[in-house]
Design a protein around this motif. Sequence first.
Motif, PDB file in Angstrom:
ATOM      1  N   TYR A  63     -40.939  12.803  12.528  1.00 61.73           N
ATOM      2  CA  TYR A  63     -40.877  13.189  11.119  1.00 61.73           C
ATOM      3  C   TYR A  63     -42.192  13.821  10.666  1.00 61.73           C
ATOM      4  O   TYR A  63     -42.207  14.889  10.045  1.00 61.73           O
ATOM      5  CB  TYR A  63     -40.585  11.963  10.252  1.00 61.73           C
ATOM      6  CG  TYR A  63     -39.128  11.577  10.128  1.00 61.73           C
ATOM      7  CD1 TYR A  63     -38.139  12.547   9.967  1.00 61.73           C
ATOM      8  CD2 TYR A  63     -38.735  10.236  10.122  1.00 61.73           C
ATOM      9  CE1 TYR A  63     -36.798  12.191   9.831  1.00 61.73           C
ATOM     10  CE2 TYR A  63     -37.407   9.875   9.988  1.00 61.73           C
ATOM     11  CZ  TYR A  63     -36.439  10.851   9.842  1.00 61.73           C
ATOM     12  OH  TYR A  63     -35.114  10.494   9.703  1.00 61.73           O
ATOM     13  N   CYS A  64     -43.296  13.143  10.967  1.00 62.35           N
ATOM     14  CA  CYS A  64     -44.599  13.635  10.514  1.00 62.35           C
ATOM     15  C   CYS A  64     -44.940  14.983  11.137  1.00 62.35           C
ATOM     16  O   CYS A  64     -45.450  15.887  10.455  1.00 62.35           O
ATOM     17  CB  CYS A  64     -45.687  12.612  10.843  1.00 62.35           C
ATOM     18  SG  CYS A  64     -45.597  11.096   9.846  1.00 62.35           S
ATOM     19  N   GLU A  65     -44.651  15.130  12.419  1.00 61.47           N
ATOM     20  CA  GLU A  65     -44.979  16.377  13.109  1.00 61.47           C
ATOM     21  C   GLU A  65     -44.093  17.534  12.657  1.00 61.47           C
ATOM     22  O   GLU A  65     -44.474  18.698  12.774  1.00 61.47           O
ATOM     23  CB  GLU A  65     -44.849  16.194  14.626  1.00 61.47           C
ATOM     24  CG  GLU A  65     -45.921  15.320  15.245  1.00 61.47           C
ATOM     25  CD  GLU A  65     -47.298  15.967  15.245  1.00 61.47           C
ATOM     26  OE1 GLU A  65     -47.375  17.214  15.181  1.00 61.47           O
ATOM     27  OE2 GLU A  65     -48.311  15.225  15.285  1.00 61.47           O
ATOM     28  N   TYR A  72     -43.458  14.162   6.026  1.00 65.16           N
ATOM     29  CA  TYR A  72     -44.468  13.098   5.960  1.00 65.16           C
ATOM     30  C   TYR A  72     -43.914  11.818   5.344  1.00 65.16           C
ATOM     31  O   TYR A  72     -44.110  10.722   5.895  1.00 65.16           O
ATOM     32  CB  TYR A  72     -45.664  13.605   5.153  1.00 65.16           C
ATOM     33  CG  TYR A  72     -46.664  12.542   4.784  1.00 65.16           C
ATOM     34  CD1 TYR A  72     -47.602  12.082   5.712  1.00 65.16           C
ATOM     35  CD2 TYR A  72     -46.675  11.989   3.503  1.00 65.16           C
ATOM     36  CE1 TYR A  72     -48.521  11.099   5.380  1.00 65.16           C
ATOM     37  CE2 TYR A  72     -47.589  11.002   3.157  1.00 65.16           C
ATOM     38  CZ  TYR A  72     -48.499  10.567   4.096  1.00 65.16           C
ATOM     39  OH  TYR A  72     -49.396   9.585   3.752  1.00 65.16           O
ATOM     40  N   GLY A  82     -41.633   9.882   7.583  1.00 62.02           N
ATOM     41  CA  GLY A  82     -42.415   9.241   8.638  1.00 62.02           C
ATOM     42  C   GLY A  82     -43.105   7.990   8.137  1.00 62.02           C
ATOM     43  O   GLY A  82     -43.123   6.955   8.803  1.00 62.02           O
ATOM     44  N   MET A  83     -43.684   8.072   6.934  1.00 57.93           N
ATOM     45  CA  MET A  83     -44.381   6.918   6.364  1.00 57.93           C
ATOM     46  C   MET A  83     -43.425   5.757   6.116  1.00 57.93           C
ATOM     47  O   MET A  83     -43.784   4.588   6.294  1.00 57.93           O
ATOM     48  CB  MET A  83     -45.064   7.312   5.048  1.00 57.93           C
ATOM     49  CG  MET A  83     -46.274   8.210   5.211  1.00 57.93           C
ATOM     50  SD  MET A  83     -47.608   7.494   6.219  1.00 57.93           S
ATOM     51  CE  MET A  83     -47.409   8.443   7.728  1.00 57.93           C
ATOM     52  N   TYR A 131     -51.938  10.314  10.025  1.00 59.47           N
ATOM     53  CA  TYR A 131     -51.123  11.322   9.346  1.00 59.47           C
ATOM     54  C   TYR A 131     -51.432  11.416   7.858  1.00 59.47           C
ATOM     55  O   TYR A 131     -51.326  12.504   7.269  1.00 59.47           O
ATOM     56  CB  TYR A 131     -49.634  11.064   9.589  1.00 59.47           C
ATOM     57  CG  TYR A 131     -49.200  11.479  10.977  1.00 59.47           C
ATOM     58  CD1 TYR A 131     -49.240  12.819  11.363  1.00 59.47           C
ATOM     59  CD2 TYR A 131     -48.775  10.539  11.909  1.00 59.47           C
ATOM     60  CE1 TYR A 131     -48.862  13.217  12.631  1.00 59.47           C
ATOM     61  CE2 TYR A 131     -48.398  10.927  13.190  1.00 59.47           C
ATOM     62  CZ  TYR A 131     -48.432  12.265  13.546  1.00 59.47           C
ATOM     63  OH  TYR A 131     -48.076  12.653  14.808  1.00 59.47           O
ATOM     64  N   THR A 132     -51.838  10.304   7.257  1.00 59.16           N
ATOM     65  CA  THR A 132     -52.248  10.358   5.854  1.00 59.16           C
ATOM     66  C   THR A 132     -53.526  11.175   5.720  1.00 59.16           C
ATOM     67  O   THR A 132     -53.650  12.014   4.818  1.00 59.16           O
ATOM     68  CB  THR A 132     -52.443   8.939   5.288  1.00 59.16           C
ATOM     69  OG1 THR A 132     -51.191   8.243   5.333  1.00 59.16           O
ATOM     70  CG2 THR A 132     -52.927   8.992   3.848  1.00 59.16           C
ATOM     71  N   GLU A 160     -52.676  14.738   6.021  1.00 58.41           N
ATOM     72  CA  GLU A 160     -52.030  15.229   4.799  1.00 58.41           C
ATOM     73  C   GLU A 160     -53.068  15.431   3.690  1.00 58.41           C
ATOM     74  O   GLU A 160     -53.031  16.425   2.965  1.00 58.41           O
ATOM     75  CB  GLU A 160     -50.969  14.229   4.353  1.00 58.41           C
ATOM     76  CG  GLU A 160     -49.957  14.769   3.367  1.00 58.41           C
ATOM     77  CD  GLU A 160     -48.975  15.761   3.971  1.00 58.41           C
ATOM     78  OE1 GLU A 160     -48.260  16.412   3.194  1.00 58.41           O
ATOM     79  OE2 GLU A 160     -48.943  15.896   5.214  1.00 58.41           O
TER      80      GLU A 160
END
Length: 315
Positions: free
Chosen positions: A164-166, A170, A173-174, A202-203, A206
């Motif tokens: 999800y994040c990639e 975001y 994914g979180m 990832y945060t 972002e």
Amino acid sequence: MKKLFLAAVALMTVCAVNAQNDLIQQFNDGVAAMQGKDFSTAVDLFDKFVDDAMDSEDPTVLNCVATAKKYIPVGYLNLGLKAAGQKDYNAAVENLNTASERAELYGETQTQTKAKAALAKVYQVQGGEAFNNKDYAAAAAVFAKGYEANPRNTDMALNLAMSYCESGEYEKGMDVYRNLAGMNPDRYKEVIDKANEMMALYTNNEVAKLQAANDYDGIVSMTETMLAANPYDALAHKVRLQAYNGMKNYDKVIELGDESADAQVNEADRSDIYFLVGAAYNVKENKDKAVAYLKKVTSGSNLDAAQKSIADLTK
């Protein structure tokens, strides 16, 4: 006339017994197929038997119906496992879904759990090829089905969150990472640690994107969403305070400082918060408060800067 009536009753009794015998034979044929691991034939026979015996009031037949309802989801489960072993994943998914649905219908919780766990593993294998090829959107679409079937498959859940994040999703994914981070720490410590590590990564990525666009409001909005999901989210508290500092909203830094510091789980992060609050008080020309907070900086990358500021403020 009386004789004729008795004859008719006798005929009906014979028919009923024959019907019962036919049903029992049908059930026994299903059992034989099951024992012979001919699961396809077994589930067909059991399905027909359950339908045919629907209106029966005979205790023997009803007992057989109850047993057939236990065997049907098990049969589909075995068909799914066999198909998975042969790498026929479409057939595996179809049969395992049927096993889960029938198990739920018949109240066979244990079999349903097994079917869902197996289904998740099939989706894990299917999504793995796309994941390894870095086709994260395609991988996420498959992993999401497996995650729905079995959220306890933590390896796949971690891959889903990363996918999800990639692929730019975001928040999705979180959500998965937060679920993993909230698992029982006695059983899933390594998973929790990994989820927290990846959430931070990832945060920060972002935040870096939003900072590059000078979008501090976007950062605050993102952290507010995180805190709505978990009011004790240490990372969200820290990033939000950093965003207000970047906006030069020092009143907000001071207002949220203690709450943000209390949310931190290690001394270095707590010290980073105190440094920002001390610096904010310094800008507001409240020397005493600035020194008080800067003295709380006991570790981390801002320790030297804090000590220098204290020295300058107390000359």
